[in-house]
Structure formats: C-alpha cells, structure tokens
Design an enzyme around this catalytic site. Structure first.
Site, PDB file in Angstrom:
ATOM      1  N   GLN A  10      54.961  38.098 -53.268  1.00 15.51           N
ATOM      2  CA  GLN A  10      55.147  39.171 -52.268  1.00 15.51           C
ATOM      3  C   GLN A  10      56.425  38.951 -51.460  1.00 15.51           C
ATOM      4  OE1 GLN A  10      53.570  41.776 -52.520  1.00 15.51           O
ATOM      5  NE2 GLN A  10      51.371  41.522 -52.767  1.00 15.51           N
ATOM      6  N   HIS A  11      56.733  37.683 -51.195  1.00 17.31           N
ATOM      7  CA  HIS A  11      57.918  37.342 -50.416  1.00 17.31           C
ATOM      8  C   HIS A  11      59.191  37.826 -51.127  1.00 17.31           C
ATOM      9  CE1 HIS A  11      60.443  34.885 -47.745  1.00 17.31           C
ATOM     10  NE2 HIS A  11      61.121  34.581 -48.834  1.00 17.31           N
ATOM     11  N   LYS A  12      59.259  37.505 -52.445  1.00 18.14           N
ATOM     12  CA  LYS A  12      60.423  37.943 -53.225  1.00 18.14           C
ATOM     13  C   LYS A  12      60.453  39.462 -53.344  1.00 18.14           C
ATOM     14  CE  LYS A  12      60.392  34.789 -56.916  1.00 18.14           C
ATOM     15  NZ  LYS A  12      60.780  34.560 -58.300  1.00 18.14           N
ATOM     16  N   ASP A  68      64.226  34.745 -63.356  1.00 19.53           N
ATOM     17  CA  ASP A  68      63.861  33.345 -63.543  1.00 19.53           C
ATOM     18  C   ASP A  68      64.989  32.489 -62.980  1.00 19.53           C
ATOM     19  OD1 ASP A  68      61.780  31.640 -64.403  1.00 19.53           O
ATOM     20  OD2 ASP A  68      63.008  30.978 -66.080  1.00 19.53           O
ATOM     21  N   THR A  69      64.596  31.409 -62.309  1.00 17.50           N
ATOM     22  CA  THR A  69      65.573  30.576 -61.595  1.00 17.50           C
ATOM     23  C   THR A  69      65.405  29.117 -61.962  1.00 17.50           C
ATOM     24  OG1 THR A  69      65.704  32.062 -59.693  1.00 17.50           O
ATOM     25  CG2 THR A  69      66.245  29.772 -59.277  1.00 17.50           C
ATOM     26  N   PHE A 148      61.867  27.738 -49.337  1.00 19.62           N
ATOM     27  CA  PHE A 148      60.835  27.161 -50.194  1.00 19.62           C
ATOM     28  C   PHE A 148      61.503  26.308 -51.262  1.00 19.62           C
ATOM     29  CE2 PHE A 148      61.209  29.606 -54.179  1.00 19.62           C
ATOM     30  CZ  PHE A 148      62.123  30.551 -53.784  1.00 19.62           C
ATOM     31  N   GLY A 149      60.674  25.713 -52.123  1.00 22.16           N
ATOM     32  CA  GLY A 149      61.206  24.951 -53.264  1.00 22.16           C
ATOM     33  C   GLY A 149      62.129  23.822 -52.825  1.00 22.16           C
ATOM     34  N   ARG A 177      69.755  33.999 -56.286  1.00 20.40           N
ATOM     35  CA  ARG A 177      68.930  35.195 -56.482  1.00 20.40           C
ATOM     36  C   ARG A 177      69.556  36.398 -55.786  1.00 20.40           C
ATOM     37  NH1 ARG A 177      64.680  32.820 -56.207  1.00 20.40           N
ATOM     38  NH2 ARG A 177      64.748  32.712 -53.965  1.00 20.40           N
TER      39      ARG A 177
END
Ligand code: IMP
Length: 189
Positions: A10-12, A68-69, A148-149, A177
């Site tokens: 949802q964030h993205k 995809d990252t 994040f991440g 992104r």
C-alpha cells in the site's frame, strides 16, 4: 484511464498514485481481490518484473505494471541483487538483512553500491521497460528511522544523510524507484 500496479504494498501504491496524478485511476492487487503472492522465480530484476506484470495481464486482462528492485554491492560481486528481499533467509526481517550485509562488509574498504529498479509495463498488450538507478555507499553503522529495507545503511552520492534520514519526498526525487517511476509516468503522459 485505468491502470493496475501489480503490488500488494500500500505504501508503494500511494507513492505511485501521487506521481501519476489524477489522470490515472490506479488500482493494486488488493483492489483486484488478488490475495495470493505472485511467483517471482527469475534470477533477474527484469524477469521478475515481467513475471508479475504478465501474471496480472493474463489473469485480469488489464493494462498493468510491476516493479522489482535490488541492491548491488561491488565488494560482494553484486549481491544481494535480485535476492535483496530474502538475503538473510526466507522469512527474514529488514533488520536481519541489514545485519547480514554489515557482517559481510566487515573490513571491506570498497563500500560502493547501487539500487536498481526495473518497471515492466504491459499497455495494450505491448511490453515496455523502465529503469532507475542510484549510486552510493554502504555505511558501517545504521542511521535514521524512516524508509525501509536497506535505507539506514545506504548513503546516496552527494549526500551526507542515509535514505532513512531523508523525508520520503526527498528520497523519491533521487531514488532508483522514483527515477524508474518518473520514466513510466513520462511515457504514460
Ligand atoms: P522490491 O522488489 O521493491 O520488493 O524490493 C526488494 C527488496 O529490496 C526489499 O525487500 C528491500 O529489502 C530492498 N529495497 C527495495 N527498495 C528499497 C529502498 O527504497 N530502500 C531500501 N531497500 C529497498
């Protein structure tokens, strides 16, 4: 105009919705009722992004895109790369991944790294790719609480803050992104 983002995040989705603007009505996998994860079995970012977009196109027959990252670290031969999400194991946390990365990087003097994002768009049955990249370094001790991440250990070139110390707006302007999505938006018009 309608378009689907092949993501549960949802964030993205909110981030992309803002970039796309009011001209596009953006739905994600929740909105389609797709609760199951879509398989990502490729060993390239491009392959995974295509796999996700193709799945949605085949099942729902809608215009859609997927991303995809990966984080590529020079001293680790490009790892974790396409395996960035599960670097420390199948059900690991972001913190587990960061800890594993710092352990692997212990004593390494070359700390160069980059984030890469590939976005695959299927529009009117045709496939298009958009790429975004940001270069930087892996710092030795995590800093910051946003994002994040791997954000707390990634410092983009030209900045003295990590991604986790920046506002979302500031990060999106220069991030992998953000750059890939900006190309998608420009293409969509
Ligand atoms: P995804 O393809 O966007 O799901 O990203 C795969 C993995 O790369 C995520 O689980 C994170 O660990 C990492 N990642 C992706 N984007 C970012 C970011 O903007 N900052 C930090 N880590 C990220």
């Amino acid at each position: 105009m309608n378009i689907v983002f092949a993501s549960h995040n949802q964030h993205k989705t909110e981030e992309v919705r803002q970039i796309l603007g009011s001209k596009w009505h953006l739905r994600n996998l929740h909105d389609l009722g797709q609760t199951e994860e879509i398989p990502e079995t490729s060993d390239t970012l491009q392959g995974n992004a295509l796999q996700k977009a193709q799945y949605v196109f085949d099942k729902y027959h809608v215009d859609c895109f997927a991303d995809d990252t990966g984080l590529e670290v020079e001293a680790l031969g490009g790892a974790p790369g396409v395996y960035s999400a599960r670097y420390a194991g199948e059900h690991c946390t972001y913190a587990d991944n960061v800890n594993k990365l710092l352990l692997e990087m212990k004593g390494k003097t070359n700390r160069r790294a980059c984030f890469k994002t590939v976005v695959t768009l299927i529009l009117n049955g045709e496939t298009h790719y958009f790429e975004g990249r940001v270069d930087g370094t892996i710092i030795e001790t995590p800093r910051g609480t946003d994002g994040f991440g791997y954000d707390p250990v990634f410092m983009p070139d030209g900045y003295t803050e990590t991604f986790a110390e920046m506002s979302a707006e500031e990060k999106n302007k220069i991030s992998h992104r953000g750059r890939a999505m900006a190309k998608l938006v420009e293409f969509l018009g």
